[in-house]
Enzyme design. Sequence first.
Site, short mmCIF file in Angstrom:
data_model
loop_
_atom_site.label_atom_id
_atom_site.label_comp_id
_atom_site.label_asym_id
_atom_site.label_seq_id
_atom_site.Cartn_x
_atom_site.Cartn_y
_atom_site.Cartn_z
N GLY A 53 33.21 33.07 49.93
CA GLY A 53 34.75 32.94 49.25
C GLY A 53 35.19 34.44 48.90
N HIS A 54 34.46 34.92 47.85
CA HIS A 54 34.20 35.77 46.84
C HIS A 54 33.25 37.11 47.04
CE1 HIS A 54 34.62 37.60 42.73
NE2 HIS A 54 35.85 36.78 42.67
N PHE A 55 33.43 38.09 48.07
CA PHE A 55 34.71 38.16 49.13
C PHE A 55 34.18 38.61 49.90
CE2 PHE A 55 36.18 40.05 44.80
CZ PHE A 55 38.14 38.80 44.92
#
Length: 153
Positions: A53-55
């Site tokens: 999720g990052h990224f």
Amino acid sequence: MSNQLNTMDIKEILKYLPHRYPFLLIDRVLDFTRGESLHAIKNVTINEPFFQGHFPVQPVMPGVLILEAMAQATGLLAFKTMSEEPSPNVLYYFAGIDKARFKRVVGPGDQIHFHVKMIKERRGIGVFIGEAYVDGELACSAEIMCARREISK
């Protein structure tokens, strides 16, 4: 235990740090001098859970996790400085941070070298200067405090 007295392999690190996957962020200690300094590494791979999720398009290790890894290195140095054996009843907590600066992005395939130096210790609270390098380039620096605490059962 590592072959040399001033190194730590993952088995020894696990004895000192309570962190486990996915929050154990130190892979090896390459060198330490009690009361002075410690040099540790973290191998960053695309398999790190935070990259989901990052990224997703441009994976970047979150800065707070670089600081957490630096704090884990200071905890190891604190234990070694006090010549304290690992115990489930004693922890060194991340107690504070000042002057944190990020200079370079850290991503998959990087190896982070953490260099922490003890500045002072008083009444169970240590002050350290930490730096994180990738390919010889400064990625992050901070002043970190950790506090020794006994855990009651």
